[in-house]
Design an enzyme around this catalytic site. Structure first.
Site, PDB file in Angstrom:
ATOM      1  N   TRP A   1     -22.173 -39.779  18.823  1.00  0.00           N
ATOM      2  CA  TRP A   1     -21.259 -39.411  19.904  1.00  0.00           C
ATOM      3  C   TRP A   1     -20.120 -38.587  19.298  1.00  0.00           C
ATOM      4  CZ3 TRP A   1     -16.205 -40.907  19.333  1.00  0.00           C
ATOM      5  CH2 TRP A   1     -15.935 -41.995  18.507  1.00  0.00           C
TER       6      TRP A   1
ATOM      7  N   GLU B   1      -6.236 -45.754  12.668  1.00  0.00           N
ATOM      8  CA  GLU B   1      -7.396 -44.866  12.475  1.00  0.00           C
ATOM      9  C   GLU B   1      -6.968 -43.519  11.896  1.00  0.00           C
ATOM     10  OE1 GLU B   1     -10.522 -45.545  12.807  1.00  0.00           O
ATOM     11  OE2 GLU B   1     -10.548 -47.390  13.979  1.00  0.00           O
TER      12      GLU B   1
ATOM     13  N   GLU C   1     -15.788 -42.060  10.812  1.00  0.00           N
ATOM     14  CA  GLU C   1     -14.500 -42.660  11.180  1.00  0.00           C
ATOM     15  C   GLU C   1     -13.534 -41.629  11.771  1.00  0.00           C
ATOM     16  OE1 GLU C   1     -13.027 -45.673  11.069  1.00  0.00           O
ATOM     17  OE2 GLU C   1     -14.748 -46.800  10.329  1.00  0.00           O
TER      18      GLU C   1
ATOM     19  N   HIS D   1     -12.847 -41.527  15.402  1.00  0.00           N
ATOM     20  CA  HIS D   1     -12.109 -42.607  16.082  1.00  0.00           C
ATOM     21  C   HIS D   1     -10.672 -42.194  16.404  1.00  0.00           C
ATOM     22  CE1 HIS D   1     -15.023 -45.661  13.971  1.00  0.00           C
ATOM     23  NE2 HIS D   1     -15.639 -44.775  14.730  1.00  0.00           N
TER      24      HIS D   1
ATOM     25  N   GLU E   1     -13.661 -53.704   8.330  1.00  0.00           N
ATOM     26  CA  GLU E   1     -14.545 -53.164   9.372  1.00  0.00           C
ATOM     27  C   GLU E   1     -14.732 -54.204  10.471  1.00  0.00           C
ATOM     28  OE1 GLU E   1     -15.308 -50.163   9.716  1.00  0.00           O
ATOM     29  OE2 GLU E   1     -15.339 -49.255   7.744  1.00  0.00           O
TER      30      GLU E   1
ATOM     31  N   THR F   1     -11.513 -54.328  12.574  1.00  0.00           N
ATOM     32  CA  THR F   1     -11.395 -53.222  13.544  1.00  0.00           C
ATOM     33  C   THR F   1     -12.434 -53.371  14.652  1.00  0.00           C
ATOM     34  OG1 THR F   1     -12.649 -51.863  11.984  1.00  0.00           O
ATOM     35  CG2 THR F   1     -10.280 -51.492  12.077  1.00  0.00           C
TER      36      THR F   1
ATOM     37  N   ASP G   1     -19.304 -48.463  16.244  1.00  0.00           N
ATOM     38  CA  ASP G   1     -19.329 -47.820  14.907  1.00  0.00           C
ATOM     39  C   ASP G   1     -18.842 -48.796  13.839  1.00  0.00           C
ATOM     40  OD1 ASP G   1     -20.174 -45.355  15.765  1.00  0.00           O
ATOM     41  OD2 ASP G   1     -18.331 -44.273  15.258  1.00  0.00           O
ATOM     42  N   GLU G   2     -17.745 -49.479  14.154  1.00  0.00           N
ATOM     43  CA  GLU G   2     -17.153 -50.407  13.180  1.00  0.00           C
ATOM     44  C   GLU G   2     -18.159 -51.500  12.807  1.00  0.00           C
ATOM     45  OE1 GLU G   2     -14.645 -49.111  12.115  1.00  0.00           O
ATOM     46  OE2 GLU G   2     -13.139 -48.562  13.587  1.00  0.00           O
TER      47      GLU G   2
ATOM     48  N   HIS H   1     -20.617 -50.170  10.374  1.00  0.00           N
ATOM     49  CA  HIS H   1     -20.000 -50.062   9.047  1.00  0.00           C
ATOM     50  C   HIS H   1     -19.855 -51.445   8.400  1.00  0.00           C
ATOM     51  CE1 HIS H   1     -18.015 -46.060  10.483  1.00  0.00           C
ATOM     52  NE2 HIS H   1     -19.292 -45.922  10.194  1.00  0.00           N
TER      53      HIS H   1
HETATM   54 FE   LIG Z   1     -13.906 -48.636  10.302  1.00  0.00          FE
HETATM   55 FE   LIG Z   2     -12.448 -46.749  12.705  1.00  0.00          FE
END
Ligand SMILES: [Fe+2]
Ligand SMILES: [Fe+2]
Length: 393
Positions: free
Chosen positions: A92, A135, A173, A176, A226, A229, A258-259, A262
């Site tokens: 995305w 971020e 990242e 974000h 991670e 977040t 996403d976090e 990760h």
């Molecule tokens: Fe992160």
């Molecule tokens: Fe992030």
């Protein structure tokens, strides 16, 4: 440990050494630290030098021969860690969630976005802005990863699996902060200039999470962060939904996912380290937890509030965006994820470290409950990010 876990929930959140905490109105230049190996440091006041860490900075604590472990894990990292990156074409992008400036309906979309944001209270914005600023200090986190011996990107375009991961992680990242920044700008609810100043100060201040150039400590730190977040963005998504803003909920939710990916990658690295070197890894885990996991943006400053991070953290705690209980939950999650309690054959020191990390979460929770019981009504504080409007801490 117990005496070092402060009873204020926001202190549990920030986990910065007690001495680095500034009291309101104190001059920024005389920060004294009293914890562990820290010494009192009088810092010169410079307009481009925001608050700095004052603990003694330890470097290269990992025995050099252990660098070989990470060299030998090159292929393993390619097959087990790089697979958690998403191809750019499938990722995305911020634009997918923002009004399209080339479309006819651009102005109408912005109007709708602003109508929706009117329904959201100020305290929510304080949390979202704090998350966005965190971020946006991404250069600091890439720098931190590149301090780690054996895994750093030696050239800036190194072809080792570790370096490829770090660059691609940074690139993922980077979306974000971009997305949250653009969204908040369009909302018209926040003072962008104050926010931008805070970001500039924060990147300038850097951070030393006390990972000592050790990838053991570094990857335990990133595993923790991670997940932190993931929890925090997940909660801002949930709250946006409760305030009726489904588009904002989607924005926070997509970042949270996403976090999570990760977190999966970083916890897998540490899982591997536990397999190869259980003693060294459990000692590193205990060491990181004794030092407390400092939040990446704990040095934030807007040019006005000497205790900005503590104030932001207090609002996040009250709203349930990120709390002291979350800190304990993450610790417990990691202990279970890495099956720390089941490790056998440890040295005496290793066993003590194992015992320490396995019993720490309940102790933090007990302290937190007692602190909650004693908590007085917190004051209201103005936040420059929302034009000085006051918010309950
Ligand atoms: Fe992160
Ligand atoms: Fe992030």
């Amino acid at each position: 440990m117990a005496s070092r876990v402060a009873f204020r929930p926001e202190a549990l959140l920030c986990f910065s050494p007690a001495g680095t905490k500034r009291s309101a109105g104190s001059p920024r230049v005389s920060m004294a630290s009293t914890v562990g190996s820290s010494t009192k440091v009088d810092l010169p006041k410079k307009p481009f030098m925001p608050p700095r860490e004052v603990h003694v900075q330890v470097t290269h604590s990992m025995p050099p021969q252990k660098i070989e472990i990470f060299k030998s894990l090159e292929d393993w990292a390619e097959n087990n860690i790089l697979v958690h990156l998403k191809p750019v074409e499938k990722c995305w992008q911020p634009q997918d969630f923002l009004p399209d400036p080339s479309s006819e309906g651009f102005h109408e979309e912005i109007k709708e976005l602003r109508e929706r944001s009117k329904e959201i209270p100020d305290d929510y914005y304080v949390c979202l802005v704090g998350d966005m600023i965190t971020e946006e200090a991404l250069p600091t986190y890439q720098t931190m990863l590149n301090t780690l011996d054996g895994v750093r990107d030696e050239t800036g375009a190194s072809l080792t699996s570790w370096a490829i991961w770090t660059r691609a992680w940074t690139a993922e990242e980077n979306r974000h902060g971009d997305l949250l920044n653009k969204y908040l700008y369009l909302s018209g609810r926040v003072d962008m200039r104050q926010i931008e100043k805070t970001i500039q100060y924060l990147i300038g201040s850097g951070m030393d999470p006390r990972t000592e150039n050790s990838p053991y400590l570094g990857f335990i730190y990133t595993s923790f962060q991670e997940r932190a977040t993931f929890i925090s963005h997940g909660n801002t998504a949930r709250h946006a939904k409760e305030h009726g803003d489904l588009k904002l909920a989607q924005i926070c939710g997509i970042i949270a996912s996403d976090e999570k990916r990760h977190e999966t990658a970083y916890t897998k690295i540490v899982e591997k380290l536990f397999e190869i070197d259980p003693d060294g890894t459990v000692l590193a885990f205990a060491d990181m937890m004794k030092k407390k996991i400092s939040m990446p943006a704990h040095l934030m400053y807007d040019g006005q509030d000497d205790n900005l991070f503590e104030h932001f953290s207090a609002v996040a705690q009250r709203l349930g965006v990120y709390t002291a209980k979350d800190y304990a939950d993450i610790l417990e999650f990691l202990v279970n994820r890495w099956k720390v309690g089941e490790i056998t054959g440890l040295s005496g020191e290793g066993k003590r470290a194992q015992d320490f990390v396995c019993t720490l979460a309940p102790r933090i929770r007990r302290l937190e409950e007692r602190a909650q019981g004693r908590a007085k009504q917190a004051p209201r504080r103005p936040f420059s990010w929302i034009y000085g409007r006051e918010v309950q801490l």
